[in-house]
Design a protein around this motif. Structure first.
Motif, mmCIF file in Angstrom:
data_model
loop_
_atom_site.group_PDB
_atom_site.id
_atom_site.type_symbol
_atom_site.label_atom_id
_atom_site.label_comp_id
_atom_site.label_asym_id
_atom_site.label_seq_id
_atom_site.Cartn_x
_atom_site.Cartn_y
_atom_site.Cartn_z
ATOM 1 N N CYS A 62 0.826 -1.205 0.000
ATOM 2 C CA CYS A 62 0.000 0.000 0.000
ATOM 3 C C CYS A 62 0.859 1.254 0.000
ATOM 4 O O CYS A 62 1.952 1.266 0.563
ATOM 5 C CB CYS A 62 -0.882 0.031 1.240
ATOM 6 S SG CYS A 62 -1.914 -1.418 1.444
ATOM 7 N N THR A 64 0.033 5.606 0.490
ATOM 8 C CA THR A 64 -0.917 6.707 0.637
ATOM 9 C C THR A 64 -0.251 7.990 0.174
ATOM 10 O O THR A 64 0.976 8.112 0.188
ATOM 11 C CB THR A 64 -1.383 6.896 2.090
ATOM 12 O OG1 THR A 64 -0.282 7.310 2.887
ATOM 13 C CG2 THR A 64 -2.000 5.633 2.655
ATOM 14 N N ASN A 69 -5.341 9.368 0.365
ATOM 15 C CA ASN A 69 -5.824 8.424 -0.645
ATOM 16 C C ASN A 69 -4.867 7.247 -0.697
ATOM 17 O O ASN A 69 -3.666 7.407 -0.517
ATOM 18 C CB ASN A 69 -5.895 9.108 -2.007
ATOM 19 C CG ASN A 69 -6.837 10.298 -1.985
ATOM 20 O OD1 ASN A 69 -7.945 10.203 -1.488
ATOM 21 N ND2 ASN A 69 -6.371 11.410 -2.508
ATOM 22 N N LEU A 70 -5.397 6.058 -0.944
ATOM 23 C CA LEU A 70 -4.586 4.853 -0.871
ATOM 24 C C LEU A 70 -4.587 4.101 -2.199
ATOM 25 O O LEU A 70 -5.623 3.963 -2.841
ATOM 26 C CB LEU A 70 -5.138 3.938 0.226
ATOM 27 C CG LEU A 70 -4.344 2.661 0.463
ATOM 28 C CD1 LEU A 70 -3.920 2.573 1.918
ATOM 29 C CD2 LEU A 70 -5.154 1.449 0.089
ATOM 30 N N ARG A 88 -10.416 6.313 -2.420
ATOM 31 C CA ARG A 88 -10.453 7.755 -2.147
ATOM 32 C C ARG A 88 -11.791 8.080 -1.511
ATOM 33 O O ARG A 88 -12.824 7.758 -2.090
ATOM 34 C CB ARG A 88 -10.318 8.557 -3.433
ATOM 35 C CG ARG A 88 -9.057 8.277 -4.198
ATOM 36 C CD ARG A 88 -9.082 8.967 -5.560
ATOM 37 N NE ARG A 88 -7.965 8.540 -6.363
ATOM 38 C CZ ARG A 88 -6.746 9.040 -6.289
ATOM 39 N NH1 ARG A 88 -6.500 10.002 -5.436
ATOM 40 N NH2 ARG A 88 -5.783 8.584 -7.043
ATOM 41 N N SER A 115 -10.414 -2.547 1.902
ATOM 42 C CA SER A 115 -10.516 -1.196 2.443
ATOM 43 C C SER A 115 -9.824 -1.060 3.795
ATOM 44 O O SER A 115 -9.637 0.046 4.291
ATOM 45 C CB SER A 115 -11.980 -0.783 2.572
ATOM 46 O OG SER A 115 -12.624 -1.530 3.583
ATOM 47 N N TRP A 118 -6.955 1.470 4.154
ATOM 48 C CA TRP A 118 -7.465 2.832 4.038
ATOM 49 C C TRP A 118 -8.198 3.238 5.307
ATOM 50 O O TRP A 118 -8.031 4.352 5.805
ATOM 51 C CB TRP A 118 -8.381 2.961 2.819
ATOM 52 C CG TRP A 118 -8.974 4.325 2.685
ATOM 53 C CD1 TRP A 118 -8.365 5.436 2.171
ATOM 54 C CD2 TRP A 118 -10.279 4.725 3.110
ATOM 55 N NE1 TRP A 118 -9.222 6.509 2.250
ATOM 56 C CE2 TRP A 118 -10.406 6.096 2.820
ATOM 57 C CE3 TRP A 118 -11.344 4.063 3.690
ATOM 58 C CZ2 TRP A 118 -11.554 6.821 3.089
ATOM 59 C CZ3 TRP A 118 -12.499 4.781 3.973
ATOM 60 C CH2 TRP A 118 -12.591 6.141 3.666
ATOM 61 N N LYS A 122 -7.147 6.380 7.543
ATOM 62 C CA LYS A 122 -8.136 7.444 7.732
ATOM 63 C C LYS A 122 -8.352 7.695 9.223
ATOM 64 O O LYS A 122 -8.380 8.843 9.674
ATOM 65 C CB LYS A 122 -9.452 7.077 7.055
ATOM 66 C CG LYS A 122 -10.557 8.112 7.239
ATOM 67 C CD LYS A 122 -11.835 7.647 6.579
ATOM 68 C CE LYS A 122 -12.982 8.602 6.800
ATOM 69 N NZ LYS A 122 -13.407 8.725 8.167
#
Length: 186
Positions: A62, A64, A69-70, A88, A115, A118, A122
């Motif tokens: 991953c 970011t 955004n990933l 996103r 997800s 992310w 987040k």
């Protein structure tokens, strides 16, 4: 006389306890500031999704950006290795053989395993830091974040100022677990 001694002892105990609790929250805020000041980060993630009836394991690389955004590339299971995607603001896209498929990060009342990285980033960037507890080799942060009108709670273990692992609870039940390796700031 005994009451005064007990009262003084309790006052000192509470002050020391408050100081160490504040220090732990300061560590969490310091980590968040470093994350927000960076140009993003990269890491490998091993995700376990527990839906009660089945357990799924995934791994992905991953990255970011500064906005959170990933981008990811699936590594395991082998059947999806090489598939890439972007997430996103809660909406994702998966690329396969140069075809882009949009996907919701939640489907059929289940949080999507892809997800998970992310959601972790987040929450670390903007979730409500509820508590932070010092551990022998790092600290654990409890972060609340909202997701699709339901509250998420993340228990994130941070070691050497990088996320090491997290458990994600949704609707009061642990649904995702993530282990982070090779974390670096961009």
């Amino acid at each position: 006389m005994r009451i005064r001694v007990v009262a003084i002892f309790l006052a000192v105990f509470m002050l020391v306890g408050c100081r160490s609790g504040k220090h732990s929250v300061d560590n969490a805020i310091s980590f968040r500031n470093k994350l927000l000041e960076s140009n993003g980060c990269s890491f490998s993630a091993a995700v376990t999704a527990d839906y009660g009836d089945k357990i799924y394991h995934f791994s992905m690389d991953c990255t970011t950006d500064k906005e959170g955004n990933l981008c990811f590339t699936a590594k395991e299971p082998v059947s999806i290795s090489g598939i890439t995607g972007n997430i996103r603001s809660g909406q994702g896209e998966i690329t396969f053989d140069d075809k882009v498929l949009a996907f919701p990060t939640i489907a059929e009342e289940r949080l999507s395993p892809v997800s998970c990285p992310w959601v972790l980033m987040k929450a670390l960037r903007s979730g409500y830091i509820r508590t932070s507890t010092k551990e022998s080799d790092g600290f654990t942060v409890s972060v609340d974040d909202s997701y699709a009108e339901d509250a998420l709670n993340l228990e994130v273990f941070i070691k050497n100022n990088t996320p090491h692992s997290a458990e994600i609870y949704w609707k009061g039940r642990r649904v995702l677990e993530i282990f982070v390796e090779n974390f670096s700031y961009l």
